[in-house]
Design a protein around this motif. Sequence first.
Motif, short mmCIF file in Angstrom:
data_model
loop_
_atom_site.label_atom_id
_atom_site.label_comp_id
_atom_site.label_asym_id
_atom_site.label_seq_id
_atom_site.Cartn_x
_atom_site.Cartn_y
_atom_site.Cartn_z
N SER A 424 0.83 -1.21 0.00
CA SER A 424 0.00 0.00 0.00
C SER A 424 0.86 1.25 0.00
O SER A 424 0.51 2.27 -0.61
CB SER A 424 -0.93 0.00 1.21
OG SER A 424 -0.20 -0.04 2.42
N LYS A 429 -1.48 4.02 -1.30
CA LYS A 429 -2.84 3.79 -0.80
C LYS A 429 -2.80 3.66 0.71
O LYS A 429 -1.79 3.24 1.28
CB LYS A 429 -3.44 2.53 -1.41
CG LYS A 429 -3.68 2.60 -2.92
CD LYS A 429 -4.32 1.31 -3.43
CE LYS A 429 -4.60 1.38 -4.92
NZ LYS A 429 -5.23 0.13 -5.43
N ILE A 462 -5.36 -5.57 -2.74
CA ILE A 462 -4.69 -4.28 -2.62
C ILE A 462 -4.63 -3.57 -3.96
O ILE A 462 -4.94 -2.37 -4.08
CB ILE A 462 -3.25 -4.47 -2.07
CG1 ILE A 462 -3.29 -5.09 -0.67
CG2 ILE A 462 -2.50 -3.14 -2.04
CD1 ILE A 462 -1.92 -5.49 -0.16
#
Length: 735
Positions: A424, A429, A462
Amino acid sequence: MEEMEHIREMFIDESLDLLQEMESALNQLKAAPENAEMLNLVFRAAHTIKGSAGLFGDDGYDAIVSFTHTVENVLAQVRSGERACDDDLILTLLDCRDHIESLIEQLNIDDASSSQELVQQGQGLLVQLAGSTVLPPLEQDTEDNTTLVQGVSGRVAVNAYWHISLRFGENVLRNGMDPLSFLRYLSSLGDIVELVSLFSLPGSTIMDPESCYLGLELQLDSDADQATLMSVFEFVADECQIHIIPPYSDLHEYVLLINDLDQESSELGSVLVRCGALTQDELAHVLDPPQPLNQLVLPVAEPKLLDSELSASNIPDNEPDLSSQAIAPKNISANVPEHKRQESRSLRVDAHKLDQLINLVGELVIAGANTSLLAKQNGDPELVESSAAVSLLVEEIRGLSLHLRMIPIDETFKRFHRVVREISRDLDKDIRLKIEGGETELDKGVVEKISDPLMHLVRNAIDHGIEAKEDRIGKGKPAAGTITLRAYYDSGSIVIEVCDDGGGIDPAKVRTKAIESELISAEQTLSEKEILRLILEAGLTTKTTVSDLSGRGVGMDVVKRNIEALQGSIEVESEVGEGSLLRLRLPLTLSIIDGFAVGVGASSYVIPLDAVIECIEYNEQHSKNGNYVNLRGEILPFINLRQQFKESHIDVKQRNIVVVQSGEQKAGFVVDQLQGELQTVIKPLSKIFSHLSGISGSTILGSGEVAMILDVPALIREAETRRSPCHVGCEEVVP
């Protein structure tokens, strides 16, 4: 030589286990940096690995000791509050954990080039550790740090060495600790300049040869810090009195030492002078304080002080020299804490030995079934009763043996904290991982084989599932996405779910991609559920760009193949804009199960008992209406196993339908005979039978006959495909 090799293997196995604990603790520290328990766990893992590696003395092990020692120092600074436990430090420590694992794995590899690469990698990590945030020193509160002893505080001892005072607890030897091993460890951190051994031996009538009556006063020349020296005694800290005084310390430190030990000041003072900790002038200054100090620990008994000492250069390798005796501690509480007593009951067993045990138990189950069959054929009531008692014991042994291989899935789940965090971060993210049902247990063999499929599913969630922060905010969602790993039991199976609150899977987009990839034709009509299952086919991807994570159309088909190889199944659910869920359904064990035997033609088949719901009567009228039956208002598709496996026809008075369930799906199997429950030892099929559909394995019955074990999920899927929508209105009802 073999013994040393065995010790090396034990070191590698135990170190890898400790590294797993370290990773788990570091992941928890990221969420709660103030968690002292997790920080201590990381420190103990590093300290244990370093100490164990130091016992070997080879170059490869020295590299582990050197690198881990630096990591340990950083952790000690965090524990003392000198360094901040921030995200950057935790990420660096995770990289250090990986490097230690690489160093350990390198022990079995003779490759100079890779060793040099590891050295360079380690040096880079040490530079990162040195750049970690250091907290500014706390300002001293002058009111709280008033002069502890007038005339003593403020005067510094001329002693240039570390002074270490040890009073071992009576149970140290009983708990498997060797006091001399601590001296050898200290010698690896510096030079023992002077040492005085102290003993307090009780009368011969009450002396216990298993008790430890040893005390030590020693001078150490070392560059190590106080936390490092204290960590040497971490495993005996609860049952010993330990005082470590830095070089050039204020004289009040020695006053505290003398008062803590509660000995005759002059006698203990003379020991400090003899070992070089104090000069005569400093001792005189210490022994004349204007007021007593508060006692910091429990007082110790007052033994006799004898006039001998032991030089550091004469420390024996095996037994201490009992000729020199001096001061020893009072019998303070040295009881081992409850958790340590529990740990001492655990036993590390090689996995191969467990496998052998399970195999033997399987053979015992088969032999027991044969004995029960012979007893019934013989008809002797006493023999039947005895056989039943043996069968009951065998069943209990089977249950306990299988339980030995059951491990919680929690450790597997926790490994994905790091995966989620690092990927991430690379994708910019914000994603959180949520774990539910981590205490759920399943067979160790299953756990080992699902790690890779789970890794791919989490990476897909993800990359494919969770949207970018800006997109989520624009949709009215929280900026941080959530991936949930969930495990629970259902119908004798374990269910593992990987779900996310991302954008979901668009069935229209999947269908378009499937047509472009020629997986289906444009004229083909599929339900939404069937369309979603297309993502499990090779060559299909909804990504338009190829990255390191996805976009090549490979991976999900491998996941499907691996799960089905474990006699499991995978389901896909999704709602556009809300998220997706992939559900893995797996057997609890791959070795021994409870089964339900049925006769089909002249052969016997075994259905996993956990999948069996009920049995109902079958008549030929059912087949005339199609391969389904109305079961109390529920449409139940069925398969005639005699036709499915091309078995010969036999005449029976009454055939039956065995109703089975896998997940939310139900189906019926038409059989000729119901033979009853039995313990089933699963024997894998040879590759030559890999093309067989609906068969998951084989077993040996008590009669010696080989029976096939049915693959219930596969057969239910086949029954669903045979079901015709035009027959749904059938009025045939089974009571």
